[in-house]
Design a protein around this motif. Structure first.
Motif, short mmCIF file in Angstrom:
data_model
loop_
_atom_site.label_atom_id
_atom_site.label_comp_id
_atom_site.label_asym_id
_atom_site.label_seq_id
_atom_site.Cartn_x
_atom_site.Cartn_y
_atom_site.Cartn_z
N GLY A 1 25.70 54.79 19.25
CA GLY A 1 27.16 54.73 19.18
C GLY A 1 27.84 54.95 20.52
N TRP A 2 27.26 55.80 21.38
CA TRP A 2 27.89 56.06 22.67
C TRP A 2 27.97 54.80 23.52
N SER A 3 26.98 53.91 23.38
CA SER A 3 27.00 52.68 24.18
C SER A 3 28.08 51.72 23.66
N PHE A 4 28.38 51.78 22.37
CA PHE A 4 29.48 50.98 21.82
C PHE A 4 30.78 51.35 22.51
N TYR A 5 31.08 52.65 22.56
CA TYR A 5 32.32 53.10 23.17
C TYR A 5 32.34 52.84 24.67
N LEU A 6 31.21 52.97 25.31
CA LEU A 6 31.13 52.68 26.74
C LEU A 6 31.46 51.21 27.01
N LEU A 7 30.83 50.30 26.25
CA LEU A 7 31.11 48.88 26.42
C LEU A 7 32.54 48.52 26.03
N LEU A 8 33.06 49.20 25.02
CA LEU A 8 34.44 48.95 24.59
C LEU A 8 35.41 49.29 25.72
N VAL A 9 35.27 50.48 26.29
CA VAL A 9 36.17 50.92 27.36
C VAL A 9 35.98 50.07 28.61
N LEU A 10 34.73 49.77 28.98
CA LEU A 10 34.48 48.96 30.16
C LEU A 10 35.02 47.54 29.99
N GLY A 11 34.86 46.96 28.82
CA GLY A 11 35.37 45.61 28.58
C GLY A 11 36.88 45.54 28.65
N ILE A 12 37.56 46.50 28.05
CA ILE A 12 39.02 46.51 28.09
C ILE A 12 39.50 46.81 29.50
N GLY A 13 38.83 47.72 30.18
CA GLY A 13 39.19 48.01 31.57
C GLY A 13 39.03 46.80 32.48
N LEU A 14 37.96 46.05 32.30
CA LEU A 14 37.74 44.84 33.08
C LEU A 14 38.83 43.79 32.77
N TYR A 15 39.16 43.65 31.49
CA TYR A 15 40.21 42.71 31.09
C TYR A 15 41.55 43.07 31.74
N VAL A 16 41.89 44.34 31.73
CA VAL A 16 43.16 44.78 32.32
C VAL A 16 43.14 44.55 33.83
N THR A 17 42.01 44.83 34.47
CA THR A 17 41.91 44.63 35.91
C THR A 17 42.08 43.16 36.28
N ILE A 18 41.47 42.28 35.52
CA ILE A 18 41.57 40.85 35.82
C ILE A 18 42.96 40.32 35.53
N THR A 19 43.54 40.67 34.41
CA THR A 19 44.83 40.09 34.02
C THR A 19 46.02 40.74 34.72
N ALA A 20 45.85 41.90 35.33
CA ALA A 20 46.96 42.55 36.04
C ALA A 20 47.43 41.68 37.20
N ALA A 21 46.53 40.95 37.82
CA ALA A 21 46.90 40.09 38.95
C ALA A 21 47.67 38.85 38.50
N TRP A 22 47.67 38.54 37.21
CA TRP A 22 48.36 37.35 36.72
C TRP A 22 49.87 37.54 36.64
N THR A 23 50.34 38.78 36.68
CA THR A 23 51.76 39.06 36.56
C THR A 23 52.44 38.77 37.89
N ASP A 24 53.50 37.98 37.84
CA ASP A 24 54.26 37.66 39.04
C ASP A 24 55.56 38.44 39.01
N SER A 25 55.60 39.62 39.63
CA SER A 25 56.77 40.49 39.56
C SER A 25 57.97 39.90 40.30
N ASP A 26 57.76 39.12 41.33
CA ASP A 26 58.89 38.54 42.06
C ASP A 26 59.67 37.57 41.20
N ARG A 27 58.99 36.85 40.34
CA ARG A 27 59.66 35.88 39.48
C ARG A 27 60.48 36.56 38.41
N ASP A 28 60.06 37.74 37.95
CA ASP A 28 60.76 38.45 36.87
C ASP A 28 62.06 39.11 37.35
N GLN A 29 62.23 39.30 38.63
CA GLN A 29 63.41 40.01 39.12
C GLN A 29 64.57 39.11 39.33
#
Length: 82
Positions: free
Chosen positions: A54-82
């Motif tokens: 079970g511990w590896s499930f939670y490890l992969l869950l957190v790592l996968g979501i963390g990787l997703y957030v890291t990759i998609t954070a660069a997709w936000t264009d803050s200059d366009r939103d202002q």
């Protein structure tokens, strides 16, 4: 009269911009929810099938979501939103 037209156009432009920003945010949240849900379901099915610890499930869950957030954070264009 020209001032009234300019004022109306500016207000309309702001309103349209706000509506687009809200729609884009809702679409982004829906997409994020779908991706994270698919990741959780995939991991759950793999771990139910393989009986890994079970511990590896939670490890992969957190790592996968963390990787997703890291990759998609660069997709936000803050200059366009202002």
């Amino acid at each position: 009269m020209a001032t009234d037209d300019t004022s109306t156009t500016t207000t309309t432009t702001r309103t349209v911009g706000t509506v687009r920003r809200v729609a884009r945010t809702i679409a982004r949240l829906a997409g994020d929810f779908l991706i994270v849900t698919c990741w959780v379901v995939f991991l759950t099915l793999v771990f139910l099938e393989t009986a890994w610890p079970g511990w590896s499930f939670y490890l992969l869950l957190v790592l996968g979501i963390g990787l997703y957030v890291t990759i998609t954070a660069a997709w936000t264009d803050s200059d366009r939103d202002q």
